[in-house]
Design a protein around this motif. Structure first.
Motif, PDB file in Angstrom:
ATOM      1  N   ARG A   1       0.833  -1.205   0.000  1.00 20.84           N
ATOM      2  CA  ARG A   1       0.000   0.000   0.000  1.00 20.84           C
ATOM      3  C   ARG A   1       0.869   1.256   0.000  1.00 20.84           C
ATOM      4  O   ARG A   1       0.624   2.204  -0.759  1.00 20.84           O
ATOM      5  CB  ARG A   1      -0.922  -0.012   1.218  1.00 20.84           C
ATOM      6  N   GLY A   2       1.913   1.260   0.830  1.00 22.37           N
ATOM      7  CA  GLY A   2       2.806   2.412   0.869  1.00 22.37           C
ATOM      8  C   GLY A   2       3.560   2.616  -0.428  1.00 22.37           C
ATOM      9  O   GLY A   2       3.735   3.744  -0.899  1.00 22.37           O
ATOM     10  N   LEU A   3       4.003   1.532  -1.043  1.00 25.65           N
ATOM     11  CA  LEU A   3       4.738   1.631  -2.299  1.00 25.65           C
ATOM     12  C   LEU A   3       3.841   2.095  -3.440  1.00 25.65           C
ATOM     13  O   LEU A   3       4.277   2.845  -4.320  1.00 25.65           O
ATOM     14  CB  LEU A   3       5.371   0.281  -2.643  1.00 25.65           C
ATOM     15  N   THR A   4       2.589   1.660  -3.419  1.00 23.13           N
ATOM     16  CA  THR A   4       1.662   2.121  -4.445  1.00 23.13           C
ATOM     17  C   THR A   4       1.458   3.628  -4.340  1.00 23.13           C
ATOM     18  O   THR A   4       1.420   4.332  -5.354  1.00 23.13           O
ATOM     19  CB  THR A   4       0.316   1.385  -4.315  1.00 23.13           C
ATOM     20  N   ALA A   5       1.354   4.123  -3.115  1.00 23.15           N
ATOM     21  CA  ALA A   5       1.241   5.570  -2.919  1.00 23.15           C
ATOM     22  C   ALA A   5       2.514   6.280  -3.376  1.00 23.15           C
ATOM     23  O   ALA A   5       2.464   7.323  -4.040  1.00 23.15           O
ATOM     24  CB  ALA A   5       0.962   5.875  -1.455  1.00 23.15           C
ATOM     25  N   ALA A   6       3.677   5.696  -3.051  1.00 24.52           N
ATOM     26  CA  ALA A   6       4.953   6.310  -3.437  1.00 24.52           C
ATOM     27  C   ALA A   6       5.137   6.332  -4.941  1.00 24.52           C
ATOM     28  O   ALA A   6       5.813   7.221  -5.488  1.00 24.52           O
ATOM     29  CB  ALA A   6       6.113   5.561  -2.775  1.00 24.52           C
ATOM     30  N   SER A   7       4.539   5.385  -5.650  1.00 20.23           N
ATOM     31  CA  SER A   7       4.725   5.297  -7.101  1.00 20.23           C
ATOM     32  C   SER A   7       4.130   6.487  -7.845  1.00 20.23           C
ATOM     33  O   SER A   7       4.479   6.734  -9.001  1.00 20.23           O
ATOM     34  CB  SER A   7       4.110   3.999  -7.632  1.00 20.23           C
ATOM     35  N   VAL A   8       3.245   7.230  -7.181  1.00 24.42           N
ATOM     36  CA  VAL A   8       2.650   8.404  -7.817  1.00 24.42           C
ATOM     37  C   VAL A   8       3.720   9.438  -8.146  1.00 24.42           C
ATOM     38  O   VAL A   8       3.674  10.104  -9.186  1.00 24.42           O
ATOM     39  CB  VAL A   8       1.568   9.024  -6.907  1.00 24.42           C
ATOM     40  N   THR A   9       4.713   9.574  -7.274  1.00 24.86           N
ATOM     41  CA  THR A   9       5.761  10.565  -7.475  1.00 24.86           C
ATOM     42  C   THR A   9       7.112   9.948  -7.822  1.00 24.86           C
ATOM     43  O   THR A   9       8.036  10.674  -8.180  1.00 24.86           O
ATOM     44  CB  THR A   9       5.932  11.438  -6.211  1.00 24.86           C
TER      45      THR A   9
END
Length: 199
Positions: A110-118
């Motif tokens: 979940r955290g990595l998916t959020a980080a992938s935005v930027t």
């Protein structure tokens, strides 16, 4: 492979396995603690290595977390060889739900998916190294199902994979509904009539 072949994945000196493990574990611990995120400085301090060492092997904190996620979940895309196509797909979804809901890699994902935005590097790696192998495994099950007469021919396998996986990732990211034990059965009950070969 020729003895002259050179590894291409990383530059610099080979990694110490003990240091590598310490960095991966430190990053996971910090991310799961949620204490302001797992930055490079915090990861290095927790692992007992220098920040230069971390940067020598990984370009970002998210890349460290991604490697840890992939390493911890590399064996989650296998399916029982004796199952019917419907059973194999349902089992696959059940194990993915359990992984995401009940184990630390789920929180990391979940955290990595959020980080992938930027972070485009992490975004591409998530697609290529996390999502693509799991979609390929589902497509393989569908193709085998066609061969065995259990799945109708002519399906758009990519569309089917989207429909099967989307509820799980949707609930992971938005947490608007729980990832229940019955979710895989509910997904299959909705999707299987459109997948199954005509009797």
């Amino acid at each position: 492979m020729s003895s002259n072949a050179q590894p291409t994945s990383r530059r610099g000196r080979p990694r110490s396995e003990n240091a590598r493990r310490a960095v991966l574990d430190a990053a996971a611990e910090l991310a799961l603690e949620g204490a302001g995120g797992a930055g490079i400085d915090a990861i290095a301090a927790r692992a007992g290595v220098s920040r230069t060492t971390v940067y020598k092997w990984w370009p970002s904190a998210a890349a460290v977390l991604l490697e840890g996620l992939l390493e911890r979940t590399h064996d989650t895309i296998e399916s029982p060889v004796s199952a019917t196509t419907r059973e194999a797909l349902g089992d696959y979804l059940t194990r993915l739900i359990a992984l995401i809901r009940d184990t630390p890699p789920g929180a990391l994902l979940r955290g990595l998916t959020a980080a992938s935005v930027t972070d485009q590097v992490v975004g591409h790696a998530l697609i290529n190294e996390w999502l693509a192998p799991r979609r390929a495994a589902a497509v393989h099950l569908l193709a085998e199902g066609v061969r065995r007469g259990e799945v109708r021919a002519g399906l758009d396998y990519d569309a089917v994979a989207d429909v099967l996986f989307a509820p799980i990732y949707y609930r992971l990211m938005y947490a608007h509904q729980p990832l229940t034990d019955r979710l895989s059965a509910e997904i299959m009950a909705v999707c299987w009539p459109g997948i199954a070969a005509s009797e």
